[in-house]
Design an enzyme around this catalytic site. Structure first.
Site, PDB file in Angstrom:
ATOM      1  CG  ASP A  44      -0.225   0.054   2.542  1.00 54.34           C
ATOM      2  OD1 ASP A  44       0.970  -0.326   2.603  1.00 54.34           O
ATOM      3  OD2 ASP A  44      -0.841   0.489   3.538  1.00 54.34           O
TER       4      ASP A  44
ATOM      5  CG  ASP B 160       4.410   0.445   2.039  1.00 61.33           C
ATOM      6  OD1 ASP B 160       3.776  -0.610   1.919  1.00 61.33           O
ATOM      7  OD2 ASP B 160       4.129   1.316   2.879  1.00 61.33           O
TER       8      ASP B 160
END
Length: 322
Positions: free
Chosen positions: A11, A16
């Site tokens: 996501d 990330d």
């Protein structure tokens, strides 16, 4: 040396992005694809963010697939601005180019296809809500058996939460999917929980060394964290055990690092786990059942301690290469 095959489900927020860069910089590793889901921001922003990371790292040949836009049950409850409204600090210009770069194939179908093409060889790394993974096992109940292993950043091990008092963000955003994955993915499963990552925060000096390197990836990380309140050096949380302001916490990078080099994790608790899907305070909480009162055949490896020196060196080296 045989290549390690990775499939990353994300996501894509700032943490990330760090995790993906670490994977891209690793030797003898092939990222087969990156699948996107809602979470830190809406799924369109996630797709754009992944393409931004791949562009910075000059690896746009890696296919990116758009997946779940909402949880299995009900609408998205609302996105948080921990990493900015766009997930990458709200400092980058929007563009429609990513729409031409994203694959037409749905993320869940791509995930299943890539694993079917490489049975027993793919490590799946899940960095966001687990909706795509839950959909995959619903479409093909044998899917988990075809994986080499699964690495998850999510859940909690001490009843501490960050979205609500007792649940971690990724699991809370889609509690049903988290429940399905921890019940039905019987491949070796390794979990980096919220409390584990916070206990192993890195110093701001380490962060400065990373972002001040003369590489495109380092400059990118410095930019996307420049105006993000989550990267303030000032304490913002009265809970001293999970105080983000005392250090740099690259949450998702722990799952990637553990997958790339198992020696980064020095101790794990092998135990039964289950996700609570009812109640207001407990919904999305991961229960760690060390005594296996649940009588589960499949036990997960819940990360407990980390070789921080090795981990920090891996991160710094990744941003030297990328």
């Amino acid at each position: 040396m045989a290549q390690k095959l990775l499939l990353i489900d994300t996501d894509c927020g700032i943490d990330d992005a760090v995790a993906i860069i670490v994977a891209l910089a690793a030797p003898a590793v092939k990222v087969l694809g990156i699948t996107c889901c809602f979470g830190n921001t809406d799924v369109d922003n996630v797709c754009q963010n992944v393409m931004r990371v791949l562009t910075v790292c000059q690896q746009t040949q890696i296919p990116v697939f758009k997946g779940a836009a909402c949880p299995l049950i009900g609408p998205v409850k609302g996105f948080k601005d921990h990493f900015g409204t766009d997930g990458l600090g709200d400092v980058l210009e929007n563009s429609e180019i990513w729409k031409e770069q994203i694959q037409k194939e749905n993320a869940v179908h791509a995930m299943m296809r890539l694993v079917n093409e490489n049975p027993g060889d793919v490590s799946l790394i899940a960095l966001g809500p687990l909706t795509n993974l839950a959909l995959a096992v619903r479409l093909d109940p044998t899917f988990p058996q075809k994986l080499k292993d699964l690495y998850i950043m999510g859940g909690n091990m001490e009843g501490k939460g960050n979205l609500i008092p007792s649940a971690e963000f990724n699991f809370r955003m889609d509690a049903e999917s988290a429940y399905i994955v921890l019940e039905e993915y019987t491949c070796p499963t390794h979990i980096a929980t919220w409390e584990f990552t916070c206990r192993n925060k890195l110093s701001w000096e380490c962060f400065d060394e990373m972002v001040n390197q003369d590489t495109a990836a380092a400059r990118f990380l410095k930019k996307i964290t420049s105006k993000c309140w989550a990267y303030s050096r000032e304490p913002r949380n009265i809970n001293k055990d999970v105080l983000f302001g005392n250090g740099f916490v690259p949450y998702d990078a722990f799952a990637v690092a553990a997958c790339l080099d198992s020696s980064v994790i020095t101790e794990s608790l092998k135990c039964a786990v289950r996700v609570e899907v009812e109640g207001q305070l407990g919904r999305g909480m991961m229960v760690v059942d060390a005594a296996n009162t649940l009588k589960k055949d499949h036990l997960a490896f819940v990360m407990n301690t980390c070789d921080l020196k090795k981990f920090s060196l891996m991160l710094k080296k990744s941003f030297q290469i990328a």
